[in-house]
Scaffold this motif. Structure first.
Motif, PDB file in Angstrom:
ATOM      1  N   GLU A  69       0.833  -1.207   0.000  1.00  3.70           N
ATOM      2  CA  GLU A  69       0.000   0.000   0.000  1.00  3.70           C
ATOM      3  C   GLU A  69       0.865   1.253   0.000  1.00  3.70           C
ATOM      4  O   GLU A  69       1.623   1.496   0.941  1.00  3.70           O
ATOM      5  CB  GLU A  69      -0.924   0.018   1.220  1.00  3.70           C
ATOM      6  N   PRO A  70       0.750   2.065  -1.054  1.00  2.00           N
ATOM      7  CA  PRO A  70       1.519   3.321  -1.089  1.00  2.00           C
ATOM      8  C   PRO A  70       0.814   4.410  -0.282  1.00  2.00           C
ATOM      9  O   PRO A  70      -0.369   4.300   0.067  1.00  2.00           O
ATOM     10  CB  PRO A  70       1.505   3.677  -2.586  1.00  2.00           C
ATOM     11  N   ARG A  71       1.562   5.454   0.004  1.00  2.66           N
ATOM     12  CA  ARG A  71       0.989   6.623   0.696  1.00  2.66           C
ATOM     13  C   ARG A  71       0.570   7.625  -0.385  1.00  2.66           C
ATOM     14  O   ARG A  71       1.412   8.251  -1.037  1.00  2.66           O
ATOM     15  CB  ARG A  71       2.030   7.226   1.637  1.00  2.66           C
ATOM     16  N   VAL A  72      -0.751   7.738  -0.589  1.00  2.62           N
ATOM     17  CA  VAL A  72      -1.288   8.532  -1.699  1.00  2.62           C
ATOM     18  C   VAL A  72      -2.045   9.744  -1.161  1.00  2.62           C
ATOM     19  O   VAL A  72      -2.953   9.609  -0.332  1.00  2.62           O
ATOM     20  CB  VAL A  72      -2.238   7.687  -2.576  1.00  2.62           C
ATOM     21  N   TYR A  73      -1.663  10.907  -1.640  1.00  2.00           N
ATOM     22  CA  TYR A  73      -2.372  12.146  -1.319  1.00  2.00           C
ATOM     23  C   TYR A  73      -3.226  12.556  -2.518  1.00  2.00           C
ATOM     24  O   TYR A  73      -2.750  12.565  -3.661  1.00  2.00           O
ATOM     25  CB  TYR A  73      -1.382  13.273  -1.000  1.00  2.00           C
ATOM     26  N   VAL A  74      -4.481  12.894  -2.260  1.00  2.00           N
ATOM     27  CA  VAL A  74      -5.389  13.401  -3.291  1.00  2.00           C
ATOM     28  C   VAL A  74      -5.749  14.833  -2.908  1.00  2.00           C
ATOM     29  O   VAL A  74      -6.321  15.067  -1.843  1.00  2.00           O
ATOM     30  CB  VAL A  74      -6.658  12.538  -3.401  1.00  2.00           C
ATOM     31  N   ILE A  75      -5.398  15.782  -3.771  1.00  2.00           N
ATOM     32  CA  ILE A  75      -5.632  17.194  -3.475  1.00  2.00           C
ATOM     33  C   ILE A  75      -6.926  17.630  -4.154  1.00  2.00           C
ATOM     34  O   ILE A  75      -7.021  17.690  -5.365  1.00  2.00           O
ATOM     35  CB  ILE A  75      -4.466  18.070  -3.960  1.00  2.00           C
ATOM     36  N   GLY A  76      -7.932  17.915  -3.335  1.00  2.00           N
ATOM     37  CA  GLY A  76      -9.212  18.370  -3.862  1.00  2.00           C
ATOM     38  C   GLY A  76     -10.313  17.353  -3.661  1.00  2.00           C
ATOM     39  O   GLY A  76     -10.179  16.194  -4.057  1.00  2.00           O
ATOM     40  N   ALA A  77     -11.420  17.781  -3.036  1.00  2.00           N
ATOM     41  CA  ALA A  77     -12.549  16.884  -2.756  1.00  2.00           C
ATOM     42  C   ALA A  77     -13.746  17.199  -3.632  1.00  2.00           C
ATOM     43  O   ALA A  77     -14.888  17.151  -3.197  1.00  2.00           O
ATOM     44  CB  ALA A  77     -12.940  16.973  -1.279  1.00  2.00           C
ATOM     45  N   GLY A  78     -13.466  17.529  -4.901  1.00  2.00           N
ATOM     46  CA  GLY A  78     -14.526  17.629  -5.896  1.00  2.00           C
ATOM     47  C   GLY A  78     -14.807  16.251  -6.481  1.00  2.00           C
ATOM     48  O   GLY A  78     -14.324  15.229  -5.967  1.00  2.00           O
ATOM     49  N   PRO A  79     -15.579  16.159  -7.564  1.00  2.00           N
ATOM     50  CA  PRO A  79     -15.904  14.848  -8.149  1.00  2.00           C
ATOM     51  C   PRO A  79     -14.674  14.025  -8.504  1.00  2.00           C
ATOM     52  O   PRO A  79     -14.635  12.817  -8.251  1.00  2.00           O
ATOM     53  CB  PRO A  79     -16.701  15.213  -9.405  1.00  2.00           C
ATOM     54  N   CYS A  80     -13.664  14.658  -9.078  1.00  2.00           N
ATOM     55  CA  CYS A  80     -12.456  13.930  -9.462  1.00  2.00           C
ATOM     56  C   CYS A  80     -11.762  13.334  -8.240  1.00  2.00           C
ATOM     57  O   CYS A  80     -11.432  12.149  -8.206  1.00  2.00           O
ATOM     58  CB  CYS A  80     -11.510  14.857 -10.219  1.00  2.00           C
ATOM     59  N   GLY A  81     -11.546  14.162  -7.225  1.00  2.00           N
ATOM     60  CA  GLY A  81     -10.852  13.695  -6.026  1.00  2.00           C
ATOM     61  C   GLY A  81     -11.637  12.646  -5.267  1.00  2.00           C
ATOM     62  O   GLY A  81     -11.074  11.644  -4.799  1.00  2.00           O
ATOM     63  N   LEU A  82     -12.952  12.838  -5.121  1.00  2.00           N
ATOM     64  CA  LEU A  82     -13.779  11.880  -4.385  1.00  2.00           C
ATOM     65  C   LEU A  82     -13.827  10.524  -5.081  1.00  2.00           C
ATOM     66  O   LEU A  82     -13.699   9.476  -4.441  1.00  2.00           O
ATOM     67  CB  LEU A  82     -15.188  12.439  -4.204  1.00  2.00           C
ATOM     68  N   PHE A  83     -14.018  10.523  -6.393  1.00  2.00           N
ATOM     69  CA  PHE A  83     -14.095   9.257  -7.117  1.00  2.00           C
ATOM     70  C   PHE A  83     -12.734   8.575  -7.193  1.00  2.00           C
ATOM     71  O   PHE A  83     -12.649   7.347  -7.174  1.00  2.00           O
ATOM     72  CB  PHE A  83     -14.686   9.476  -8.511  1.00  2.00           C
ATOM     73  N   CYS A  84     -11.676   9.362  -7.260  1.00  2.00           N
ATOM     74  CA  CYS A  84     -10.335   8.789  -7.206  1.00  2.00           C
ATOM     75  C   CYS A  84     -10.128   8.081  -5.875  1.00  2.00           C
ATOM     76  O   CYS A  84      -9.626   6.955  -5.818  1.00  2.00           O
ATOM     77  CB  CYS A  84      -9.294   9.886  -7.405  1.00  2.00           C
ATOM     78  N   ALA A  85     -10.541   8.740  -4.792  1.00  2.00           N
ATOM     79  CA  ALA A  85     -10.402   8.147  -3.459  1.00  2.00           C
ATOM     80  C   ALA A  85     -11.215   6.866  -3.338  1.00  2.00           C
ATOM     81  O   ALA A  85     -10.752   5.874  -2.757  1.00  2.00           O
ATOM     82  CB  ALA A  85     -10.834   9.161  -2.400  1.00  2.00           C
ATOM     83  N   LEU A  86     -12.428   6.861  -3.879  1.00  2.00           N
ATOM     84  CA  LEU A  86     -13.267   5.657  -3.849  1.00  2.00           C
ATOM     85  C   LEU A  86     -12.574   4.478  -4.519  1.00  2.00           C
ATOM     86  O   LEU A  86     -12.521   3.371  -3.983  1.00  2.00           O
ATOM     87  CB  LEU A  86     -14.594   5.922  -4.569  1.00  2.00           C
ATOM     88  N   ARG A  87     -12.035   4.719  -5.715  1.00  2.00           N
ATOM     89  CA  ARG A  87     -11.398   3.626  -6.452  1.00  2.00           C
ATOM     90  C   ARG A  87     -10.113   3.150  -5.777  1.00  2.00           C
ATOM     91  O   ARG A  87      -9.816   1.949  -5.752  1.00  2.00           O
ATOM     92  CB  ARG A  87     -11.138   4.060  -7.892  1.00  2.00           C
ATOM     93  N   LEU A  88      -9.365   4.067  -5.205  1.00  2.00           N
ATOM     94  CA  LEU A  88      -8.159   3.669  -4.474  1.00  2.00           C
ATOM     95  C   LEU A  88      -8.519   2.743  -3.316  1.00  2.00           C
ATOM     96  O   LEU A  88      -7.867   1.716  -3.083  1.00  2.00           O
ATOM     97  CB  LEU A  88      -7.423   4.901  -3.962  1.00  2.00           C
ATOM     98  N   LEU A  89      -9.582   3.083  -2.589  1.00  2.00           N
ATOM     99  CA  LEU A  89     -10.035   2.235  -1.480  1.00  2.00           C
ATOM    100  C   LEU A  89     -10.425   0.846  -1.959  1.00  2.00           C
ATOM    101  O   LEU A  89     -10.146  -0.158  -1.292  1.00  2.00           O
ATOM    102  CB  LEU A  89     -11.219   2.897  -0.777  1.00  2.00           C
ATOM    103  N   GLU A  90     -11.058   0.773  -3.106  1.00  2.00           N
ATOM    104  CA  GLU A  90     -11.468  -0.526  -3.638  1.00  2.00           C
ATOM    105  C   GLU A  90     -10.267  -1.403  -3.978  1.00  2.00           C
ATOM    106  O   GLU A  90     -10.367  -2.632  -3.979  1.00  2.00           O
ATOM    107  CB  GLU A  90     -12.364  -0.320  -4.862  1.00  2.00           C
ATOM    108  N   HIS A  91      -9.138  -0.773  -4.244  1.00  2.00           N
ATOM    109  CA  HIS A  91      -7.909  -1.522  -4.521  1.00  2.00           C
ATOM    110  C   HIS A  91      -7.055  -1.718  -3.271  1.00  2.00           C
ATOM    111  O   HIS A  91      -5.922  -2.194  -3.357  1.00  2.00           O
ATOM    112  CB  HIS A  91      -7.087  -0.823  -5.595  1.00  2.00           C
ATOM    113  N   GLY A  92      -7.573  -1.342  -2.108  1.00  2.00           N
ATOM    114  CA  GLY A  92      -6.842  -1.550  -0.863  1.00  2.00           C
ATOM    115  C   GLY A  92      -5.883  -0.443  -0.487  1.00  2.00           C
ATOM    116  O   GLY A  92      -5.006  -0.637   0.355  1.00  2.00           O
ATOM    117  N   ILE A  93      -6.057   0.742  -1.110  1.00  2.00           N
ATOM    118  CA  ILE A  93      -5.202   1.896  -0.810  1.00  2.00           C
ATOM    119  C   ILE A  93      -6.018   2.914  -0.028  1.00  2.00           C
ATOM    120  O   ILE A  93      -7.088   3.332  -0.481  1.00  2.00           O
ATOM    121  CB  ILE A  93      -4.664   2.536  -2.105  1.00  2.00           C
ATOM    122  N   LYS A  94      -5.528   3.331   1.119  1.00  2.00           N
ATOM    123  CA  LYS A  94      -6.245   4.297   1.958  1.00  2.00           C
ATOM    124  C   LYS A  94      -5.699   5.696   1.680  1.00  2.00           C
ATOM    125  O   LYS A  94      -4.640   6.074   2.177  1.00  2.00           O
ATOM    126  CB  LYS A  94      -6.089   3.929   3.434  1.00  2.00           C
TER     127      LYS A  94
END
Length: 505
Positions: free
Chosen positions: A75-100
């Motif tokens: 699991e890498p340490r991933v930062y997502v900058i911005g909680a708009g649609p792009c950032g939120l959906f990116c975060a969702l998919r990362l979680l589905e792959h086991g990345i927090k």
């Protein structure tokens, strides 16, 4: 047996239960599974307006198989900058792959953000970090919540299904022109946040991304509020109004290019007049009508954008000393007025400079002119369409009363926008009126200015979605120049998340 039936028609007065009866007739058995795949309104013949459906049905129940995502080995340490649609959906998919992921948002949670936006509307007092542009959910949270897109991606279907999964009305999944409405978007955003947190992701509000550190061209750390933190991957889902972030990135060696956009005004009509023009005399039994118009009558292409049936024009500035407008509707679309952006293509030659951020300066110049024209406050300059076409000043309103809550002041649009934009808008109004009767009616209201149609820059990225010459950084979504609107931004977030996860399988 499973059947897909297309081209089914119902009059607006007919119940959708009749579709089930038709399915049972085709199946010759009770319908135990029924799903609307697509629903669109055909209003081309005003004497025979009808809904058109595609449906799926079966005499057996359909059991859905949950999608299984491959989990990362490390699991890498991933930062997502911005909680708009792009950032939120990116975060969702990362979680589905086991990345927090660690989600960084400069603005506030949506509940607090709504209060700040309402205060701005009531008093003209702007919070530069919590407004229509910045905060949880991104700029789309205060919009009509349109989810249709001209991009052709298999991810678009997944985006719609995800919105429904997190609380959007079910019809969002099958309407030909789906919209969530600003009221429902706020609920969906909260549900997305709660899910991300429950799955182990982090969300930090009122936090600023202030820099990044590299070693041999590879990301090693991010800077949040001036403090360095180790990082393996960084997603820049920063939105189209993150001008200070564009400047910081450019100063730190990111390859940024100018990108063309559009600018103009908001135009408001009575919704009843728009609906009657589109539907005829039976408009009251139908949803509030929308429109989409394009004109090449002038020197530049002009078009309507972000049309909000039954909506309002809202103050959308994110910087002091500038006036910006946008449109917003609730799901019911029950407001008295209809509004849309009426904008003209802005070309790179208009920027007057080859500097990568010249488009930002161009936007600011127009916004500043609107601020000054309305009295050096957050009121918006307005002009009637009839007076605009006749090059006359406006002094009073007709049937159409402006909805811009922060206040308005009469001012000529010619004082705000370049001549090529004004002349192209004039030609477009006359041309569009032939296709939508009453579009150029005298008392329709123009409210200035609309400048944030899309990002004025593109942060260059490679085929791996990483920033040019910098490994581990992923410019994404509308702000980075790779999307336009909620659906395409969300899809780009999913795409980037897949690229990141693929490095760790």
């Amino acid at each position: 047996m499973f059947l897909t039936l297309t081209g089914l028609k119902l009059r607006p007065s007919q119940s959708e239960k009749q579709l089930v009866a038709l399915c049972e007739k085709k199946l010759r058995a009770p319908c135990r599974y029924f799903k609307i795949l697509k629903k669109s309104l055909d209003a081309r013949d005003k004497s025979g307006i009808h809904w058109v459906y595609s449906v799926e049905c079966s005499d057996k129940p359909r059991i859905a198989s949950p999608r299984v995502f491959e989990k990362v080995k490390r699991e890498p340490r991933v930062y997502v900058i911005g909680a708009g649609p792009c950032g939120l959906f990116c975060a969702l998919r990362l979680l589905e792959h086991g990345i927090k992921p660690i989600l960084i948002e400069r603005g506030k949670p949506v509940g607090e953000r709504i209060k700040d936006v309402e205060n701005f509307r009531a008093t003209g007092k702007l919070d530069a970090e919590s407004n229509v542009q910045f905060g949880e959910g991104g700029a789309g949270t205060f919009s009509d919540g349109k989810l249709f897109t001209q991009t052709n991606s298999p991810l678009n279907r997944e985006v719609l299904d995800t919105f429904v999964r997190f609380g959007a009305p079910e019809e969002v999944g099958y309407l030909g022109k789906p919209h969530v409405g600003s009221d429902n978007l706020r609920k969906v955003v909260i549900n997305l946040r709660n899910h991300i947190l429950s799955e182990g992701g982090q969300i930090r509000f009122s936090s600023r991304f202030t820099g990044a550190a590299f070693r041999d061209g590879k990301l090693v750390a991010v800077e949040i509020d001036g403090i360095k933190e180790d990082a393996d991957e960084l997603v820049l889902a920063i939105g189209h109004s993150a001008r200070d972030t564009f400047e910081m990135l450019f100063g730190n060696g990111f390859l940024i290019e100018q990108k063309e956009f559009a600018a103009g005004v908001r135009i408001e009509h009575l919704q009843s007049k728009i609906s009657k023009a589109q539907y005829g005399s039976g408009y009251m039994a139908l949803p509030a009508a929308d429109y989409k118009l394009v004109s090449h009558a002038g020197e530049r292409a002009a078009f309507t954008f972000c049309m909000c049936p039954g909506g309002e024009v809202i103050p959308s500035a994110s910087e002091e000393g500038g006036v910006v407008t946008n449109g917003m509707s609730y799901f019911s679309r029950e407001g008295r007025n209809a509004n849309s952006a009426l904008v003209v293509q802005i070309k790179k030659e208009d920027f007057g400079s080859g500097h990568p951020l010249a488009g930002v300066a161009f936007q600011r110049k127009i916004e500043r002119a609107a601020f000054l024209a309305a009295g050096s406050c957050m009121k918006a300059p307005v002009q009637l369409v009839g007076d605009f076409l006749a090059d006359k000043e406006s002094y009073y309103f007709g049937e159409v009363q402006p909805t811009y809550a922060a206040g308005v002041s009469f001012a000529p649009m010619r004082a705000l926008l370049p001549s090529v934009v004004i002349d192209s808008m004039k030609a477009a109004l006359v041309d569009m009126n032939y296709r939508l009767s009453g579009f150029a009616c005298y008392d329709a209201v123009l409210t200035g200015v609309e400048t944030r149609t899309s990002s004025p820059v593109r942060i260059v990225r490679s085929e791996t979605f990483e920033a040019a010459g910098l490994r581990g950084v992923y410019p994404a979504g509308e702000g980075a120049g790779y999307a336009g609107g909620i659906t395409s931004s969300a899809a780009d977030g999913l795409r980037v998340a897949e690229a990141i996860a693929g490095k760790y399988f």
